[in-house]
Write a protein that holds these residues in place. Structure first.
Motif: not given
Lengths: 264, 264, 264
Positions: A39, A41, A62-64, A186, A18-25
């Motif tokens: 988590m 990646n 925030t995918c690469t 978010t 998952t992305n850097i914005v929501v990983a913690n949440f």
């Protein structure tokens, strides 16, 4: 079935790419409902990691390129081992890169459940939708688009908004649980996707598990909303209500309409 | 020694190379206790960044090859300059990639303190342990494994769980502070690792600093728990109690048993 | 002008290329004030993503080479399309890598607004400053350095600290809003930078929008501080006060001194 108790008993391991914005949440929300999040990646480790897991959650925010590669590797292993894969096509309409990533994932991986907002799911159905960013678009309760997407990919499809639609391509359910504060936090959609992973991982019937997950999450948000006046307090209260949520809460609060294929 | 006052006076700079899940939580916890966090992961800058720092914290969650490279570069500079290095082997038992990363770090870097849960430390001792994800495994109070790992790597080793074990290979301490809500918050172990970095950075005696850090963090969690009923409120309250924590609180609440080598 | 109402009406899309520490906090703060955040870092998609956006926010914390490349690509597209670019030179004094990144961004991109602490802005003016990590340095109210940096790059420049300075190179304003708890929350400066993006995106006059953004954020922090006793509760309360903030709150609380060029 009492999914919440089953999750707390089995503590399913949910592997999130998952992305850097929501990983913690997402990790905190999974812990709160009783699951065990992990988590990971890196392409070097995702195949091994997912092989321990009870569900794999793929989220393209925030995918690469490297992360898409990791998702494909993990997804294939999950498919081989019968581990359900859940996909959140965050902002898929916003860029060709995301569209391409989702296309590749859905082309190479059997995805059990796809959850997005109405606009994101419309993109997957190639029915067109003007998208701006990753927010929920206006809510059109039209089960036909998710049903079409569901049949196309052989996945349960969930669109969330004021009314949520859950469909397996034949049957569909409408869920009215939830509060308007949810999209002000978010990752609230991304967390629902992860939680669907937890519900599906302990279920025999993935369609019913998905309906119950959506309704449970909505019920938790309603309880959280009772004591707060802004998204900061709400966000913490949502964790607390997920943690304290019982099947009885969900049964009492659920606002679901189920439709069989015939009624369509 | 009053470590908390020393941290607030010296504001040690703690350089963290850490994962996307806990970066925010770790930074906020370090600020709350009075330290000055900096997060920098790029191989291009970690050597220069760590040279300003008072401690380096390495955390392998959501690790990539590039990050391992950054950790080795930063670790060597830290070693050259006498800056203590703290290692959190998150989920080391879960994949070969993580095992290899930790092996390389411990092979090339002198690590002052290693903190993990019982299962993670057992992996480092190659005594075997079934691991699932990154959660704490069941708590076995056995100081022999951490002591063995401590001697092997010349590091202070800390296992955390219901009872925490802190050992320098000869002496060991048991700490009973803490609350069951801690593992319901993602990164609560990672934050302790970072806070150990802050304590060690202002200390003459790293073993005593480690024992005090573990007990202080446990005490802060106990204070936080007094007013909350779920992990969301607890997480915020933990920041507040770290911020307001005094040495007196720790002295009053500490539940530590210290054993010298002879008593072993 | 009532910027807050304008933001809530227009819901400007703010594209952030930002770090792993503050991505969540920035997204939530933007949602709270009424904007629509999107985080996208991959060079493959940033040009397309920014073309939908109303402002682009570049933040160099936990920056990598790849991210600098993405920032340059997105910045050029933003320039071509007249989308304002806001820069946060996090910890620019700490490493040559960050200095080089900022130099390249300011060399190749027209940046509308730069926001940093006093030390970071001094680095951009090459007036020298001892920096340690990414924290705010001691507050020297000297509008000459930001004015000099402003003229050099043709950007509005904002230094934040106990007194904030906002200048367009000729005029400058001093703002006394805010609370000492702000720097105890990681990303509180980064969030202000993002919020400046939201204000500027709906404004005709970017200088006044910047002054108002700084004062509004300070006012929100003052309201948040009224009910809390630590950074954890404060952080959530800040989200709530941003969410509930009105132009009247800002008008009532603002502590701004404005200086024209002549008074200099």
């Amino acid at each position: 079935m009492d999914y919440i108790t089953a999750i707390r008993k089995q503590k399913p391991l949910i592997h999130n790419i998952t992305n850097i914005v929501v990983a913690n949440f997402s990790a905190n929300g999974l812990l709160a409902i009783g699951a065990s999040p992990v988590m990971a990646n890196a392409p070097e480790e995702v195949e091994e990691m997912v092989s321990h897991a009870n569900a794999l959650v793929l989220n393209i925010g925030t995918c690469t390129q490297t992360q898409v590669r990791a998702m494909l590797l993990a997804g294939k292993t999950a498919n081989d081992q019968g581990i359900p894969v859940i996909l959140d096509p965050v902002g898929v309409g916003a860029t060709s890169f995301r569209k391409q990533a989702v296309k590749q994932i859905l082309g190479e991986i059997n995805v059990s459940v796809i959850r997005g907002n109405t606009g994101e799911i419309a993109i997957l159905g190639e029915v067109g939708s003007e998208m701006k960013g990753v927010d929920a678009s206006t809510d059109h309760i039209n089960p036909n688009i998710p049903k079409q997407v569901s049949r196309r990919y052989g996945s349960i499809v969930i669109t969330t908004g004021e009314t949520d639609v859950i469909t397996d391509g034949e049957r569909y359910s409408l869920c009215k649980n939830g509060v308007p504060m949810l999209p002000k936090v978010t990752g609230s959609g991304c967390l629902l996707t992860a939680i669907i992973g937890a519900f599906v991982s302990v279920a025999d019937d993935r369609y019913h598990a998905s309906v119950n997950a959506v309704s449970s999450y909505g019920a938790a948000s309603e309880i959280a909303m009772e004591t707060v006046s802004g998204p900061g307090a709400f966000s913490a209260a949502l964790m607390d209500s997920l943690y304290n949520l019982t099947n009885q809460d969900v049964t009492k609060r659920k606002r679901i309409q189920m439709f069989t294929a015939q009624e369509d």
